[in-house]
Scaffold this motif. Sequence first.
Motif, mmCIF file in Angstrom:
data_model
loop_
_atom_site.group_PDB
_atom_site.id
_atom_site.type_symbol
_atom_site.label_atom_id
_atom_site.label_comp_id
_atom_site.label_asym_id
_atom_site.label_seq_id
_atom_site.Cartn_x
_atom_site.Cartn_y
_atom_site.Cartn_z
ATOM 1 N N ALA A 135 0.832 -1.207 0.000
ATOM 2 C CA ALA A 135 0.000 0.000 0.000
ATOM 3 C C ALA A 135 0.865 1.255 0.000
ATOM 4 C CB ALA A 135 -0.931 -0.001 1.193
ATOM 5 N N GLY A 136 1.944 1.238 0.756
ATOM 6 C CA GLY A 136 2.841 2.395 0.802
ATOM 7 C C GLY A 136 3.508 2.638 -0.532
ATOM 8 N N ALA A 137 3.932 1.571 -1.199
ATOM 9 C CA ALA A 137 4.563 1.711 -2.513
ATOM 10 C C ALA A 137 3.578 2.269 -3.528
ATOM 11 C CB ALA A 137 5.107 0.363 -2.972
ATOM 12 N N ALA A 138 2.335 1.800 -3.485
ATOM 13 C CA ALA A 138 1.307 2.306 -4.402
ATOM 14 C C ALA A 138 1.025 3.780 -4.142
ATOM 15 C CB ALA A 138 0.030 1.486 -4.265
ATOM 16 N N ALA A 139 0.966 4.169 -2.884
ATOM 17 C CA ALA A 139 0.712 5.571 -2.542
ATOM 18 C C ALA A 139 1.855 6.463 -3.018
ATOM 19 C CB ALA A 139 0.518 5.720 -1.036
ATOM 20 N N LEU A 140 3.075 6.006 -2.869
ATOM 21 C CA LEU A 140 4.218 6.797 -3.331
ATOM 22 C C LEU A 140 4.220 6.929 -4.847
ATOM 23 C CD1 LEU A 140 7.140 5.582 -1.040
ATOM 24 C CD2 LEU A 140 6.075 7.837 -1.077
ATOM 25 N N ALA A 141 3.895 5.855 -5.546
ATOM 26 C CA ALA A 141 3.857 5.913 -7.009
ATOM 27 C C ALA A 141 2.789 6.888 -7.484
ATOM 28 C CB ALA A 141 3.595 4.519 -7.578
ATOM 29 N N THR A 142 1.628 6.871 -6.854
ATOM 30 C CA THR A 142 0.546 7.785 -7.228
ATOM 31 C C THR A 142 0.914 9.225 -6.904
ATOM 32 O OG1 THR A 142 -1.040 6.045 -6.768
ATOM 33 C CG2 THR A 142 -1.895 8.279 -6.908
ATOM 34 N N ALA A 143 1.504 9.462 -5.761
ATOM 35 C CA ALA A 143 1.892 10.821 -5.380
ATOM 36 C C ALA A 143 2.944 11.362 -6.320
ATOM 37 C CB ALA A 143 2.410 10.830 -3.942
ATOM 38 N N GLY A 144 3.878 10.533 -6.745
ATOM 39 C CA GLY A 144 4.913 10.977 -7.676
ATOM 40 C C GLY A 144 4.329 11.379 -9.011
ATOM 41 N N THR A 145 3.340 10.642 -9.500
ATOM 42 C CA THR A 145 2.691 10.966 -10.768
ATOM 43 C C THR A 145 1.932 12.278 -10.656
ATOM 44 O OG1 THR A 145 2.451 8.617 -11.226
ATOM 45 C CG2 THR A 145 1.076 10.112 -12.489
ATOM 46 N N ALA A 146 1.214 12.476 -9.560
ATOM 47 C CA ALA A 146 0.442 13.709 -9.383
ATOM 48 C C ALA A 146 1.370 14.911 -9.286
ATOM 49 C CB ALA A 146 -0.421 13.609 -8.129
ATOM 50 N N ALA A 147 2.466 14.778 -8.562
ATOM 51 C CA ALA A 147 3.394 15.893 -8.417
ATOM 52 C C ALA A 147 4.034 16.242 -9.748
ATOM 53 C CB ALA A 147 4.460 15.544 -7.381
ATOM 54 N N ALA A 148 4.352 15.245 -10.556
ATOM 55 C CA ALA A 148 4.978 15.501 -11.852
ATOM 56 C C ALA A 148 4.017 16.230 -12.786
ATOM 57 C CB ALA A 148 5.439 14.190 -12.476
ATOM 58 N N SER A 149 2.722 15.852 -12.778
ATOM 59 C CA SER A 149 1.777 16.499 -13.676
ATOM 60 C C SER A 149 1.494 17.932 -13.252
ATOM 61 C CB SER A 149 0.480 15.699 -13.758
ATOM 62 O OG SER A 149 -0.166 15.701 -12.511
ATOM 63 N N GLU A 150 1.505 18.204 -11.951
ATOM 64 C CA GLU A 150 1.270 19.570 -11.490
ATOM 65 C C GLU A 150 2.473 20.462 -11.766
ATOM 66 O OE1 GLU A 150 0.172 19.265 -7.407
ATOM 67 O OE2 GLU A 150 -1.685 18.230 -7.854
ATOM 68 N N ALA A 151 3.654 19.875 -11.882
ATOM 69 C CA ALA A 151 4.852 20.662 -12.143
ATOM 70 C C ALA A 151 4.942 21.076 -13.605
ATOM 71 C CB ALA A 151 6.089 19.863 -11.741
ATOM 72 N N THR A 152 4.204 20.404 -14.484
ATOM 73 C CA THR A 152 4.210 20.741 -15.898
ATOM 74 C C THR A 152 3.452 22.047 -16.097
ATOM 75 O OG1 THR A 152 4.177 18.395 -16.433
ATOM 76 C CG2 THR A 152 3.612 19.914 -18.196
ATOM 77 N N PRO A 153 4.106 23.063 -16.714
ATOM 78 C CA PRO A 153 3.411 24.337 -16.927
ATOM 79 C C PRO A 153 2.201 24.146 -17.850
ATOM 80 C CG PRO A 153 5.728 24.491 -17.545
ATOM 81 C CD PRO A 153 5.448 23.067 -17.212
ATOM 82 N N GLY A 154 1.129 24.799 -17.520
ATOM 83 C CA GLY A 154 -0.068 24.721 -18.336
ATOM 84 C C GLY A 154 -1.319 24.882 -17.496
ATOM 85 N N HIS A 155 -2.456 24.548 -18.101
ATOM 86 C CA HIS A 155 -3.731 24.676 -17.404
ATOM 87 C C HIS A 155 -4.756 23.752 -18.054
ATOM 88 C CE1 HIS A 155 -3.922 27.414 -20.845
ATOM 89 N NE2 HIS A 155 -5.216 27.190 -20.841
ATOM 90 N N TRP A 156 -5.830 23.474 -17.310
ATOM 91 C CA TRP A 156 -6.932 22.681 -17.844
ATOM 92 C C TRP A 156 -7.843 23.591 -18.654
ATOM 93 C CZ3 TRP A 156 -6.935 17.614 -17.916
ATOM 94 C CH2 TRP A 156 -6.177 16.926 -16.987
ATOM 95 N N GLU A 157 -8.338 23.092 -19.774
ATOM 96 C CA GLU A 157 -9.177 23.902 -20.650
ATOM 97 C C GLU A 157 -10.179 23.004 -21.376
ATOM 98 O OE1 GLU A 157 -8.122 26.182 -24.725
ATOM 99 O OE2 GLU A 157 -6.960 26.806 -22.978
ATOM 100 N N VAL A 158 -11.385 23.529 -21.618
ATOM 101 C CA VAL A 158 -12.367 22.818 -22.432
ATOM 102 C C VAL A 158 -11.980 23.039 -23.887
ATOM 103 C CG1 VAL A 158 -14.786 22.679 -23.123
ATOM 104 C CG2 VAL A 158 -14.204 23.086 -20.735
ATOM 105 N N VAL A 159 -11.704 21.951 -24.600
ATOM 106 C CA VAL A 159 -11.264 22.064 -25.989
ATOM 107 C C VAL A 159 -12.351 21.690 -26.987
ATOM 108 C CG1 VAL A 159 -8.821 21.798 -25.437
ATOM 109 C CG2 VAL A 159 -10.192 19.781 -25.898
ATOM 110 N N ALA A 160 -13.429 21.070 -26.512
ATOM 111 C CA ALA A 160 -14.555 20.735 -27.396
ATOM 112 C C ALA A 160 -15.792 20.508 -26.534
ATOM 113 C CB ALA A 160 -14.256 19.489 -28.212
#
Length: 79
Positions: free
Chosen positions: A13-38
């Motif tokens: 469970a700890g390994a899964a939580a760390l993997a998920t947290a790492g993915t979320a942190a990486a996506s938030e660090a990417t410059p940009g924003h959410w937008e409706v495209v269609a």
Amino acid sequence: MMIRKFAAICLVAGAAALATAGTAAASEATPGHWEVVATYPATPQGWADCWNAKVNVYKGDCKLNSDTSATVDLWAWVS
């Protein structure tokens, strides 16, 4: 025996939580924003069209418009 099982479950469970947290942190660090495209009508065909189109945009996701409930919005991460 029970303590070993409990320890193994906590480790997995700890390994899964760390993997998920790492993915979320990486996506938030990417410059940009959410937008409706269609926008599609909130019909079965509109949902199908949105789901087919979401593969063409980065992090595409279809969501019912919370203001009107008459349309399905295709959201994408735009940098």
